[in-house]
Design an enzyme around this catalytic site. Structure first.
Site, mmCIF file in Angstrom:
data_model
loop_
_atom_site.group_PDB
_atom_site.id
_atom_site.type_symbol
_atom_site.label_atom_id
_atom_site.label_comp_id
_atom_site.label_asym_id
_atom_site.label_seq_id
_atom_site.Cartn_x
_atom_site.Cartn_y
_atom_site.Cartn_z
ATOM 1 N N LYS A 1 41.367 46.809 33.453
ATOM 2 C CA LYS A 1 41.749 46.419 34.811
ATOM 3 C C LYS A 1 43.274 46.418 34.896
ATOM 4 O O LYS A 1 43.952 45.759 34.085
ATOM 5 C CB LYS A 1 41.203 45.020 35.093
ATOM 6 C CG LYS A 1 40.761 44.812 36.502
ATOM 7 C CD LYS A 1 40.048 43.483 36.579
ATOM 8 C CE LYS A 1 39.585 43.190 37.953
ATOM 9 N NZ LYS A 1 39.124 41.800 38.044
HETATM 10 C C1 E4P Z 1 37.386 40.889 40.744
HETATM 11 O O1 E4P Z 1 37.597 41.894 40.137
HETATM 12 C C2 E4P Z 1 38.442 39.940 41.149
HETATM 13 O O2 E4P Z 1 39.170 39.568 40.046
HETATM 14 C C3 E4P Z 1 37.841 38.741 41.841
HETATM 15 O O3 E4P Z 1 36.736 39.171 42.597
HETATM 16 C C4 E4P Z 1 38.836 37.949 42.639
HETATM 17 O O4 E4P Z 1 38.153 36.994 43.409
HETATM 18 P P1 E4P Z 1 38.883 35.760 44.128
HETATM 19 O O5 E4P Z 1 39.667 36.295 45.281
HETATM 20 O O6 E4P Z 1 37.754 34.882 44.561
HETATM 21 O O7 E4P Z 1 39.769 35.134 43.090
#
Ligand code: E4P
Length: 214
Positions: A83
């Site tokens: 990521k």
């Molecule tokens: C996924 O890849 C993200 O890290 C995650 O969905 C972020 O979610 P949030 O906005 O609830 O922190």
């Protein structure tokens, strides 16, 4: 549609995996913090449970650092997807990693142009964030619609992971729009099972069965 679980809590992953309904897992530094564990330990344990597609995030801000971290994370398991944040340096890292056949998930996508650039750099996945857009009163589903249209127009193979999901309605709408994946918090995944009429129906069938057998 694939469903990923958006968590670093191993017990949640085990339970969802055993239900046979998840296809992968996404983590981020905040989720790792919430797990109270080290990134490498969590990713190793998740890779012993889940078949594929486990996103682990790099924290370097320069592409050389990101690539270095990515290569280290890949030693944990070939199931890992790297990521990378949606920055110029992030996309440079994506370009290098894609040439090494290392899968990438470009995160913190808030515009369709960002998704287009990430796809052009060779991202395997893009993660547009719905909930965080809704939080600032910006319509998030239009973003998914736009990315889908652009990717379809040009035949990009980059898959759309709907992220920052806050409710079952988000998942429903992403599925209707044809998004490839939704990454869903454990609580939301559990809510997707529920319908009061199912509970009432089961109760009534059990009562009627009992009566019929007397
Ligand atoms: C996924 O890849 C993200 O890290 C995650 O969905 C972020 O979610 P949030 O906005 O609830 O922190």
């Amino acid at each position: 549609m694939k469903i990923f679980l958006d968590t670093a809590i191993v017990d949640e992953i085990k339970e969802a995996w055993d239900l046979g309904i998840i296809d992968g897992v996404t983590t981020n530094p905040s989720l790792i913090l919430r797990s109270g564990r080290k990134l490498e330990d969590v990713l190793k344990e998740i890779s012993d449970i889940v078949d594929d597609c486990i996103s682990g995030e790099v924290i370097s801000t320069d592409h050389e650092g990101m690539v270095r971290e990515a290569r280290e994370l890949m030693k944990i398991s070939p199931k890992i997807v790297i990521k990378v944040p949606m920055t110029k340096e992030g996309l440079k890292a994506v370009r290098i990693l894609s040439k090494e056949n290392i899968r990438t998930n470009v995160t913190l996508i808030f515009s369709a142009n960002q998704a287009l650039l990430a796809a052009k750099a060779g991202a395997t996945y893009v993660s547009p964030f719905l909930g965080r857009l809704d939080d600032i009163s910006q319509e998030s589903l239009i973003l998914i619609e736009d990315i889908k249209e652009i990717f379809d127009n040009y035949g990009f193979t980059t898959e759309i992971i709907c992220a920052s999901i806050r409710s079952p309605l988000h998942v429903l709408n992403c599925a209707k729009l044809g998004a490839d994946i939704a990454t869903v918090p454990y609580k939301t995944l559990m809510q997707m099972f529920d319908h009061p009429l199912t509970d009432v129906g089961i109760k009534r069938f059990l009562q009627d069965y009992d009566k019929s057998q007397k």
